[in-house]
Design a protein around this motif. Sequence first.
Motif, PDB file in Angstrom:
ATOM      1  N   UNK A   3       0.826  -1.191   0.000  1.00 54.05           N
ATOM      2  CA  UNK A   3       0.000   0.000   0.000  1.00 54.05           C
ATOM      3  C   UNK A   3       0.868   1.251   0.000  1.00 54.05           C
ATOM      4  N   UNK A   4       0.577   2.148  -0.945  1.00 54.16           N
ATOM      5  CA  UNK A   4       1.331   3.387  -1.019  1.00 54.16           C
ATOM      6  C   UNK A   4       0.996   4.265   0.183  1.00 54.16           C
ATOM      7  N   UNK A   5       2.009   4.972   0.703  1.00 54.42           N
ATOM      8  CA  UNK A   5       1.757   5.896   1.801  1.00 54.42           C
ATOM      9  C   UNK A   5       0.798   6.976   1.308  1.00 54.42           C
ATOM     10  N   UNK A   6      -0.309   7.173   2.017  1.00 59.52           N
ATOM     11  CA  UNK A   6      -1.330   8.082   1.487  1.00 59.52           C
ATOM     12  C   UNK A   6      -0.992   9.557   1.668  1.00 59.52           C
ATOM     13  N   UNK A   7      -1.447  10.349   0.713  1.00 58.31           N
ATOM     14  CA  UNK A   7      -1.387  11.799   0.796  1.00 58.31           C
ATOM     15  C   UNK A   7      -2.707  12.276   1.387  1.00 58.31           C
ATOM     16  N   UNK A  53      -6.308  -0.765 -14.312  1.00 58.18           N
ATOM     17  CA  UNK A  53      -5.314  -0.224 -13.383  1.00 58.18           C
ATOM     18  C   UNK A  53      -5.650   1.230 -13.066  1.00 58.18           C
ATOM     19  N   UNK A  54      -6.073   1.525 -11.833  1.00 61.36           N
ATOM     20  CA  UNK A  54      -6.375   2.919 -11.498  1.00 61.36           C
ATOM     21  C   UNK A  54      -5.112   3.750 -11.375  1.00 61.36           C
ATOM     22  N   UNK A  55      -5.229   5.036 -11.661  1.00 61.84           N
ATOM     23  CA  UNK A  55      -4.113   5.956 -11.464  1.00 61.84           C
ATOM     24  C   UNK A  55      -3.993   6.358  -9.999  1.00 61.84           C
ATOM     25  N   UNK A  56      -5.140   6.617  -9.388  1.00 68.47           N
ATOM     26  CA  UNK A  56      -5.188   7.086  -8.000  1.00 68.47           C
ATOM     27  C   UNK A  56      -6.334   6.371  -7.285  1.00 68.47           C
ATOM     28  N   UNK A  57      -6.091   5.941  -6.069  1.00 71.14           N
ATOM     29  CA  UNK A  57      -7.150   5.431  -5.203  1.00 71.14           C
ATOM     30  C   UNK A  57      -7.441   6.504  -4.156  1.00 71.14           C
ATOM     31  N   UNK A  58      -8.717   6.851  -4.005  1.00 73.53           N
ATOM     32  CA  UNK A  58      -9.103   7.957  -3.133  1.00 73.53           C
ATOM     33  C   UNK A  58     -10.013   7.406  -2.033  1.00 73.53           C
ATOM     34  N   UNK A  59      -9.718   7.778  -0.789  1.00 75.74           N
ATOM     35  CA  UNK A  59     -10.467   7.268   0.346  1.00 75.74           C
ATOM     36  C   UNK A  59     -10.905   8.415   1.258  1.00 75.74           C
ATOM     37  N   UNK A  60     -12.102   8.277   1.843  1.00 71.15           N
ATOM     38  CA  UNK A  60     -12.464   9.163   2.940  1.00 71.15           C
ATOM     39  C   UNK A  60     -11.510   8.864   4.095  1.00 71.15           C
ATOM     40  N   UNK A  61     -11.058   9.906   4.759  1.00 69.49           N
ATOM     41  CA  UNK A  61     -10.005   9.743   5.772  1.00 69.49           C
ATOM     42  C   UNK A  61     -10.386   8.728   6.837  1.00 69.49           C
ATOM     43  N   UNK A  73      -3.959  -1.397  -2.280  1.00 62.99           N
ATOM     44  CA  UNK A  73      -2.787  -1.745  -3.073  1.00 62.99           C
ATOM     45  C   UNK A  73      -3.022  -1.641  -4.584  1.00 62.99           C
ATOM     46  N   UNK A  74      -4.179  -1.154  -4.980  1.00 58.98           N
ATOM     47  CA  UNK A  74      -4.541  -1.164  -6.402  1.00 58.98           C
ATOM     48  C   UNK A  74      -3.808  -0.114  -7.220  1.00 58.98           C
ATOM     49  N   UNK A  75      -3.512   1.032  -6.605  1.00 63.75           N
ATOM     50  CA  UNK A  75      -2.919   2.151  -7.349  1.00 63.75           C
ATOM     51  C   UNK A  75      -1.544   2.495  -6.789  1.00 63.75           C
ATOM     52  N   UNK A  76      -0.735   3.152  -7.592  1.00 66.38           N
ATOM     53  CA  UNK A  76       0.569   3.612  -7.133  1.00 66.38           C
ATOM     54  C   UNK A  76       0.438   4.786  -6.168  1.00 66.38           C
ATOM     55  N   UNK A  77      -0.716   5.474  -6.202  1.00 65.53           N
ATOM     56  CA  UNK A  77      -0.909   6.658  -5.363  1.00 65.53           C
ATOM     57  C   UNK A  77      -2.219   6.546  -4.609  1.00 65.53           C
ATOM     58  N   UNK A  78      -2.162   6.658  -3.295  1.00 56.47           N
ATOM     59  CA  UNK A  78      -3.352   6.702  -2.457  1.00 56.47           C
ATOM     60  C   UNK A  78      -3.533   8.103  -1.896  1.00 56.47           C
ATOM     61  N   UNK A  79      -4.789   8.556  -1.875  1.00 49.68           N
ATOM     62  CA  UNK A  79      -5.103   9.886  -1.367  1.00 49.68           C
ATOM     63  C   UNK A  79      -6.218   9.765  -0.332  1.00 49.68           C
ATOM     64  N   UNK A  80      -6.046  10.419   0.796  1.00 52.47           N
ATOM     65  CA  UNK A  80      -7.088  10.498   1.820  1.00 52.47           C
ATOM     66  C   UNK A  80      -7.668  11.895   1.804  1.00 52.47           C
TER      67      UNK A  80
END
Length: 277
Positions: A3-7, A53-61, A73-80
Amino acid sequence: MTAASPLVIQSRDNALVKDLRRLSQDSTAYRKQGRVWLEGDHLCSAALVRGMQPQIAVFAESFWPFAPTELKQAADKNVLIADALWRDISGLESPAQMGFVMALPDANALDVNAPTVVLDRLQDAGNVGSVLRSASAFGFVQIAAIKGTAALWSAKVLRAGMGAHFALRLVEGLSEQDIATLQVPLLATSSHRGDFLHQAQLPWPCAWVMGHEGQGVSPALEERASAHIRIAQPGGEESLNVAAAAAICLHASGAKLLNCYKSIACQSPAPGFFGGD
């Protein structure tokens, strides 16, 4: 992949937040951005199953600690995104807590020999998504959308399609002349003329034309059709909703496809042919 460290994003003025809001709420924004917004774990999981393949995975914090590992783990970039901003982004009455940003698949040229569903100016997003789902379920592999049809990759059509997009070749913005290049028989649906579906000899492969909700199939496409098909309605209704009519017609063709498999002693039908939700 780990899992990418989330922004973490907490500003409403963040560029990504603005882009997601447009993708969610503007039905044609995907054409300008060249990417689409998949909201909710069901739709995102359906994309992964189909190899997208998603570019970005976005999650509610607040959801991040509980999110399934495969989504993290689906995307290279995770965003919260801060929970307070999530409702501004979501187009849902009850917002989902995650989504994917995915590159818009290349606009493919028509495969002139493919089993196809032609959408002739269908304007209701729910109808369009439902037709896509029926097409995928019953063995069709291509959607040919004539200009004036609801945007195929809009958020509402994506939700109604429930993952069918990822199993289909989607070509939109077409003209009636483009449809004339198809090399498979064109079957025009009608509420008042032609053979009854249960009596018709259906070719396979073929291209079904589903017409505008109010006007039906255009005269130009009716002229090009090799057959006109109507559905018997012993209950006496004047017509059927186009999504319902499509499901009935495409199922009838799907049965034809299954018979083709049986005729060559195939041990099993096409993958997913009997798949459910």
